[in-house]
Design an enzyme around this catalytic site. Structure first.
Site, short mmCIF file in Angstrom:
data_model
loop_
_atom_site.label_atom_id
_atom_site.label_comp_id
_atom_site.label_asym_id
_atom_site.label_seq_id
_atom_site.Cartn_x
_atom_site.Cartn_y
_atom_site.Cartn_z
N GLY A 13 52.53 -1.18 -33.28
CA GLY A 13 53.01 -0.33 -32.18
C GLY A 13 53.22 -1.16 -30.93
N ASP A 144 44.64 0.55 -27.79
CA ASP A 144 43.40 1.20 -28.24
C ASP A 144 42.15 0.38 -27.89
OD1 ASP A 144 45.15 2.98 -29.41
OD2 ASP A 144 45.02 2.06 -31.39
N MET A 186 45.44 8.94 -26.64
CA MET A 186 45.50 8.13 -27.86
C MET A 186 44.23 7.30 -28.04
SD MET A 186 49.34 6.69 -28.24
CE MET A 186 50.61 7.66 -29.05
O1 F6P Z 1 47.53 1.92 -32.10
C1 F6P Z 1 48.25 2.36 -31.00
C2 F6P Z 1 48.63 3.81 -31.14
O2 F6P Z 1 49.36 4.18 -29.98
C3 F6P Z 1 47.47 4.76 -31.39
O3 F6P Z 1 46.74 5.03 -30.23
C4 F6P Z 1 48.20 5.94 -31.98
O4 F6P Z 1 47.36 6.71 -32.82
C5 F6P Z 1 49.28 5.28 -32.79
O5 F6P Z 1 49.47 3.98 -32.27
C6 F6P Z 1 50.60 6.00 -32.78
O6 F6P Z 1 51.46 5.33 -33.63
P1 F6P Z 1 53.02 5.64 -33.73
O7 F6P Z 1 53.68 5.01 -32.55
O8 F6P Z 1 53.40 5.01 -35.00
O9 F6P Z 1 53.18 7.13 -33.71
#
Ligand code: F6P
Length: 372
Positions: A13, A144, A186
């Protein structure tokens, strides 16, 4: 003599500060004169695709990008060299290992080393590639803050700024309407963003995955607060938080090559639980979502990301393959990738940050709070 080439990839991400790392690498490499920096588009996909998608990361191309969110070489959290999605003869998606292909392509294209910027998933890939002989250096990133080997990851404090700003905004509207406001943030299985934002914003309740909450304790805490004339309440809940009896709220993804659970919905679930357990106050839920990942990095994250970029290139010069840069205040050090991916960094219930939250009378869902 040909210039040496270092390949830079951003995987997983996105996160504020990625561009500042890229710029740090390019600026430091430029000082060596015999190095050029190449970016692969969307992690290693840029190398594996035909035709390849590679870009020269020059001083001109990277000028001023440290203030820009996202990553100029884009990213992906699907697939990867060890799990490359392809359709089988029946039209079903399966994954194949293309790591040998990747290493061969790096060699044919005179790539002398790789800097991989990513979270735990990406660093696992880095370690696997290192074990296959790839000269690779890792740079940790994630909003995170759940990577064990480093005091902080860049992007985290930017996300906290965004989340605490949201708490500030919700406090004034909660107060005006006598409401209980629930803000979902998040963090995956870690409660770092939630606990920092809750303390910074002065929320009354904070619920994190590391401390499962008791719904009756929450109902009673809010009820007593209202009875004592404090007719509003602000709750920050991490997306991965659960009650003592419950499970995380998430959906399985149908995106090809995407293996993570899509966490989300903890805030709505909490509101329903509070209602079912008899809480009769007006409640609203806000989900901050990807707003936490976008926009310009805060000054601390720009500095940390630049330190990581410079150090990563220096590890390339030292040929410290299989290492990852890490922040161990006040230094930036090299740790073995193997050590970095061994475990994740969760909020410890007996840590100072939790003691501080309890110290200011914040309810963490496990104990009734009766001081207002
Ligand atoms: O790991 C970073 C993060 O933003 C998490 O906090 C969240 O659960 C996840 O990635 C969301 O992922 P995506 O962008 O694939 O929806």
């Amino acid at each position: 003599m040909r210039k040496k080439r270092v390949l830079v990839v951003t995987g997983g991400g996105d996160c504020p500060g990625l561009n500042a790392v890229i710029r740090g690498i390019v600026k430091r490499a430029h000082r060596e004169r015999n190095w050029s920096v190449i970016g692969s588009i969307e992690a290693f996909d840029g190398v594996l695709r035909e035709p390849m998608e590679l870009v020269n990361l020059t001083l001109t191309r990277t000028a001023g990008i440290h203030v820009k969110g996202g990553t100029i070489i884009r990213t992906t959290n699907k697939g990867g060299p060890f799990k490359w999605p392809v359709k089988d003869k029946d039209g079903n998606w399966i994954s194949v290992d293309r790591s040998d292909d990747l290493l061969m392509k790096l060699q044919y294209n005179n790539i002398d080393s790789v800097i991989s910027i990513g979270g735990d998933g990406s660093q696992r890939i880095s370690q696997q590639l290192f074990e296959k002989g790839c000269p690779i250096i890792g740079v940790p990133k994630t909003i995170d803050n759940d990577l064990m080997a480093t005091d902080f990851t860049f992007g985290f404090l930017t996300a906290v700024d965004i989340a605490s700003d949201a708490v500030d905004k919700l406090v004034s509207t909660a107060e005006s309407h006598n409401r209980t406001m629930i803000l979902e943030v998040m963090g995956r299985d870690a409660g770092w963003i939630a606990i920092y934002a809750a303390i910074a914003g002065g929320a009354e309740i904070c619920l994190i995955p590391e401390i499962p909450y008791d719904i009756d304790i929450l109902v009673e805490t809010i009820r007593q607060r209202y009875q004592h004339g404090r007719t509003f309440c602000n709750i920050v809940i991490a997306e991965g938080a659960t009650s003592t009896e419950g499970e995380q709220t998430y959906t399985e993804s149908d995106e090809v090559g995407y293996e993570n659970k899509k966490l989300g919905g903890a805030g709505m679930r909490l509101m329903e639980e509070l209602k079912q357990h008899g809480l009769e106050v007006d409640m609203r839920v806000s989900i901050l979502g990807h707003l936490q990942r976008g926009g310009t990095p805060c000054a601390f994250d720009r500095v940390l990301a630049t330190q990581f970029g410079v150090k990563a290139f220096e590890l390339v010069l030292e040929e410290k393959w299989g290492h990852m840069v890490a922040y161990r205040h006040p230094d930036i050090v090299a740790v073995q990738l193997q050590e970095a991916i061994e475990a994740l960094n969760y909020v410890k219930p007996d840590s100072n940050i939790i003691a501080t939250a309890r110290g200011v009378g914040m309810c963490l869902g496990d104990k009734l709070i009766t001081t207002y």
